[in-house]
Design an enzyme around this catalytic site. Structure first.
Site, PDB file in Angstrom:
ATOM      1  CG  HIS A   1     -28.364 -14.576 -15.521  1.00 52.54           C
ATOM      2  ND1 HIS A   1     -27.835 -15.617 -16.239  1.00 52.54           N
ATOM      3  CD2 HIS A   1     -28.886 -13.719 -16.433  1.00 52.54           C
ATOM      4  CE1 HIS A   1     -28.003 -15.391 -17.535  1.00 52.54           C
ATOM      5  NE2 HIS A   1     -28.646 -14.250 -17.676  1.00 52.54           N
TER       6      HIS A   1
ATOM      7  CD  GLU B   1     -36.329 -25.905   4.099  1.00 51.45           C
ATOM      8  OE1 GLU B   1     -35.268 -26.526   4.239  1.00 51.45           O
ATOM      9  OE2 GLU B   1     -36.820 -25.217   5.010  1.00 51.45           O
TER      10      GLU B   1
ATOM     11  CB  SER C   1     -34.231 -24.516  14.981  1.00 55.99           C
ATOM     12  OG  SER C   1     -33.087 -25.033  15.629  1.00 55.99           O
TER      13      SER C   1
ATOM     14  CE  LYS D   1     -33.167 -20.965  10.868  1.00 60.79           C
ATOM     15  NZ  LYS D   1     -32.184 -22.039  10.718  1.00 60.79           N
TER      16      LYS D   1
END
Ligand code: ARG
Length: 472
Positions: free
Chosen positions: A163, A297, A284, A290
């Protein structure tokens, strides 16, 4: 209006007296994507011609011309000199027309006892067999990368989650080997799928077979097919093998997407378990600080398009009457894209996994934060004779005690643990709790205790990693 029409379509000649519009020509043509099958088309044609000449249907002189012509065509295609023509619809007609240009008469004999219907089915199977072998190799590369890193980090502790909550300590190696297992099953599936790809449909001709004395077994032998298909109608219409492959590919990408998700989570500063090499990340355009895990992804995203191709092919075949229908021309783009997406993803992932830098201190810290050894404590009470349900209850209290005192289970002294468990209230004597029991509360103790096949004890993980490397 007349400039909308092209010159009389050449391939069908006499039967047609109305030309096709440019749009319809483009709509029905497949040459811009199926030219990718050219090498397999040529390979299939040479085998077919060889069989025809051995059966006495064409002369050996014709066969020699065909072989020579095809060799030239192949080099023209490889060098980029080959002129692909939309007017000639697909790869098959383009190659055949060029062959006739080069060798004359003999080129026109090649299509004896054959149709583009069994020809294209053969081409795709040759292509798929080639790609399944390549992808299996890439999959093995990823499995090896996972097992190699698992072997190195066989005893690095990290939280195991259920979980997405800290559950029990596991080793990083154990976690990676779980993915190796998934990809090994994928490899098995591909191997199985290959069996049904590796059958020769050629000889079915348009749909009913041919009147020529062909020897299908011989063509199969020449092309390295394990057997021939059994029914001509099925041979030209069957695309099950393409769907099976896309289903294998979907499972592989589903596994890749799970791994991707974990890499993304682990790289976020909230976890900070790993760092991915810069070459798999981007920055970024606005936030200078970043470093984004773009590759995992994107892989997670590309999973969707592979699933889409599976659904596309299933829908393509749904309700199709026997035998060949032009619908089937639509099988190629999804297949090609599936192959390309999968091959690129697997190649990149093997490299990326090898480059993962892990942060063992953070993993350890996270494991200590979640009372991950609570089950171990309950297990030791059980070993002292307490039924598991009561042990569960006692340890739940101890966890609450730790929460109230902002400490971990492993921080408790013997007296504190007795107080925290409060087994007397459950009707037990707290003599059963002794110092030796407390060893299980350490992360290393917890890991070492899971010492069985498939368990996370470091020695087991090391052995599992070695066994995986030996298998692959
Ligand atoms: N380009 C076609 C395909 O990909 C080849 C077979 C065409 N056969 C036909 N009868 N139109 O399926």
């Amino acid at each position: 209006m007349s400039n909308q029409w092209s010159k009389k379509q050449e391939a069908w000649s006499a039967r047609f007296n109305e030309p096709m519009s440019e749009l319809v020509k483009r709509y029905t043509a497949s040459v811009f994507f199926d030219k990718r099958l050219a090498q397999f088309d040529i390979q299939g044609s040479i085998a077919h011609a060889t069989m025809l000449s051995e059966s006495g249907v064409i002369s050996t002189t014709d066969l020699e011309s065909i072989q020579k012509g095809m060799a030239q065509i192949l080099s023209e295609i490889e060098s980029g000199a080959f002129q692909w023509q939309l007017d000639l619809e697909d790869v098959h007609l383009n190659v055949e027309r060029r062959l006739t240009e080069i060798i004359g008469e003999a080129g026109k004999r090649l299509h004896t006892g054959r149709s583009r219907n069994d020809q294209v089915a053969t081409d795709i199977r040759l292509f798929m067999r080639h790609e399944v072998d390549r992808i299996s190799g890439l999959l093995r590369g990823l499995i090896r990368a996972l097992a190699t890193i698992a072997e190195t980090h066989y005893n690095v502790v990290m939280p195991g989650f259920t979980h997405l909550q800290v559950a029990q300590p596991v080793t990083f190696g154990h976690h990676l080997l779980a993915y190796a297992e998934m990809f090994e099953r994928d490899l098995e599936r591909l191997t199985d799928c290959r069996k049904r790809i590796n059958r020769l449909p050629l000889g079915a001709a348009a749909l009913a077979g041919t009147t020529f004395p062909i020897k299908r077994e011989r063509t199969a032998e020449l092309l390295g097919f394990e057997s021939i298909t059994r029914n001509s109608l099925d041979s030209v219409s069957d695309r099950d093998f393409a769907i099976e492959f896309c289903s294998c590919a979907s499972l592989i990408m589903m596994h890749v997407s799970r791994l991707s998700e974990e890499l993304i989570l682990w790289m976020s500063p909230r976890y900070a378990f790993i760092d991915l090499p810069d070459r798999f990340c981007t920055g970024s355009s606005i936030m200078p600080q970043k470093k984004n895990p773009d590759v995992p992804e994107l892989a997670r995203g590309k999973t969707g398009r592979v699933f889409g191709h599976l659904m596309g092919l299933l829908t393509l075949m749904k309700g199709q009457p026997l035998a060949y229908n032009k619908d089937n021309q639509e099988d190629k783009e999804p297949l090609f894209d599936t192959v390309d997406t999968l091959a690129d993803t697997l190649t990149i992932f093997a490299e990326m996994i090898e480059g993962v830098r892990i942060k063992p201190d953070n993993m350890r810290k996270a494991t200590l934060e979640g009372y991950a050894t609570a089950t171990d404590l309950a297990d030791t009470l059980v070993k002292k004779g307490m039924p598991f349900r009561d042990a569960h209850e006692a340890v739940a209290r101890a966890v609450r005690y730790c929460e109230d005192n902002t400490c971990g289970l492993e921080d408790l002294t013997l007296d504190q643990i007795k107080q925290a468990l409060n087994v007397a209230e459950l009707g037990y004597n707290d003599d059963m709790i002794d110092q030796t029991m407390l060893e299980c509360l350490t992360l290393e103790g917890s890991l070492a205790a899971r010492n069985h096949e498939g368990g996370t004890a470091p020695n087991r993980v090391l052995a599992a990693a070695k066994a995986c490397l030996a298998r692959n």
